[in-house]
Scaffold this active site. Structure first.
Site, PDB file in Angstrom:
ATOM      1  N   LYS A  65      63.084  24.084  51.785  1.00 32.55           N
ATOM      2  CA  LYS A  65      63.561  22.928  50.683  1.00 32.55           C
ATOM      3  C   LYS A  65      64.609  24.002  49.907  1.00 32.55           C
ATOM      4  O   LYS A  65      65.424  23.254  49.185  1.00 32.55           O
ATOM      5  CB  LYS A  65      62.669  22.314  49.930  1.00 32.55           C
ATOM      6  CG  LYS A  65      61.917  21.034  50.729  1.00 32.55           C
ATOM      7  CD  LYS A  65      61.079  20.430  50.001  1.00 32.55           C
ATOM      8  CE  LYS A  65      60.391  19.139  50.504  1.00 32.55           C
ATOM      9  NZ  LYS A  65      59.651  18.096  49.746  1.00 32.55           N
ATOM     10  N   ASP A 102      62.720  12.717  46.336  1.00 32.10           N
ATOM     11  CA  ASP A 102      61.284  12.373  45.883  1.00 32.10           C
ATOM     12  C   ASP A 102      61.008  11.823  44.289  1.00 32.10           C
ATOM     13  O   ASP A 102      60.524  11.032  44.176  1.00 32.10           O
ATOM     14  CB  ASP A 102      60.786  13.750  45.794  1.00 32.10           C
ATOM     15  CG  ASP A 102      60.387  14.371  46.977  1.00 32.10           C
ATOM     16  OD1 ASP A 102      60.282  13.826  47.983  1.00 32.10           O
ATOM     17  OD2 ASP A 102      60.297  15.606  47.421  1.00 32.10           O
TER      18      ASP A 102
END
Ligand code: NAP
Length: 281
Positions: A65, A102
């Site tokens: 990520k 997110d």
């Protein structure tokens, strides 16, 4: 034929393919979403493969990520602050756009009436890792006025605090050790961002003791990002006190919804995605 993927290592546990393939099928979009195991040393090779093979986008999970960011042509603001990308769109010119969905997933998963109750309140966040970053930004979006980070790694908590304060000025942040008896009497929401409670070696562990949970106000929301099992030890303790409970399943679905929208421009069928996921959990 729409080609989508998730890259990570290991990737066998990923629930994303089942969720996105169910959405593609329901919308009648010809295409597929595949999990591509990508060890760290193969990251660049895999990104080039995805571009060359005509993929429209991909999700990024542990451990890529952060690393993936250096290979992208542009990155949205949330992802920059969070310091992590979980969604990449590949356009027709093979340019790569990184986002982090997110925050959206975290915020939208909270039922609307609970969201409104959080304005100007105090929030407790347990843990100071990757997910905690998105959670802090989400809490600020929700209008929370003060956040306490309870974590075992004080250095990382302080680092996170600094990053957030550099980007958001109207928020108060405090860091404290994660201990057995925390007084939570002033908190309206508690979010667990650690893997404590997750299926496997941590399943029987709650990040908060029943004694700490006993100090929470009766209208507090306990939000556990863990989704497997759906009722963690933490949520079990909180349920005994009749507090509002939320696990990580809706966040998982809704971050996927946002990714799907970025790739296709279409809103996916959330109910279908949820049903497909629940069958896998
Ligand atoms: P991460 O970057 O590794 O951070 C984990 C955090 O938990 C760190 O603060 C770590 O502390 C702490 N921690 C780990 N084990 C602990 C222990 N035994 N005692 C106390 N603290 C402990 O991981 P992440 O990416 O943030 O993910 C964390 C959890 O959130 C995972 O369970 C993941 O599945 C879940 N998650 C769910 C969603 C969703 O959509 N529902 C999205 C993202 C993440 P140290 O820094 O000291 O190691």
């Amino acid at each position: 034929m729409l080609k989508l993927a998730i890259i990570g290592y290991p990737i066998g546990h990923s629930l994303s393919p089942v969720m996105h393939n169910a959405a593609l099928q329901e919308l009648g979009i010809e295409g597929s979403y595949v999990a591509l195991e990508t060890p760290p040393e193969k990251l660049v090779e895999k990104i080039n493969f995805l571009k060359d093979e005509g993929y429209s986008g991909f999700n990024v999970t542990i451990p890529h990520k952060v690393e993936v960011m250096q290979y992208l042509d542009s990155i949205d603001n949330f992802a920059k602050v969070i310091g992590a990308v979980n969604t990449v769109v590949i356009d027709e010119n093979k340019k790569l756009f990184g986002s982090n969905t997110d925050v959206y997933g975290f915020v939208q998963a909270i039922p609307e009436n609970s969201r409104e109750n959080l304005k100007d309140k105090k929030a407790a966040v347990i843990g100071s890792g990757g997910a905690a970053r998105a959670v802090l930004i989400g809490l600020i979006e929700l209008g929370i006025k003060e956040i306490w980070i309870f974590a075992r790694n004080q250095e990382k908590s302080e680092e996170l605090k600094e990053i957030i304060l550099q980007n958001f000025t109207d928020i108060k942040i405090n860091c404290s050790a994660l201990e057995d008896n925390i007084d939570l009497a002033e908190f309206s929401i508690v979010v667990n961002t650690t893997p404590l409670g997750m299926q496997g070696k941590n399943e029987e562990i709650s990040p908060l003791s029943p004694e700490s949970i006993a100090t929470l106000p009766k209208d507090a929301l306990i939000y556990d990002l863990v989704y497997r099992p759906q009722k963690t030890k933490l949520l079990e303790y909180a349920e005994k006190r009749d507090l509002k409970l939320l696990n990580g399943l809706e966040m998982l679905i809704l971050q996927g919804v946002k990714s799907f929208e970025l790739w296709t421009g279409k809103t996916p069928p959330i109910k279908t995605m949820r049903e497909a996921l629940i069958l896998e959990i």
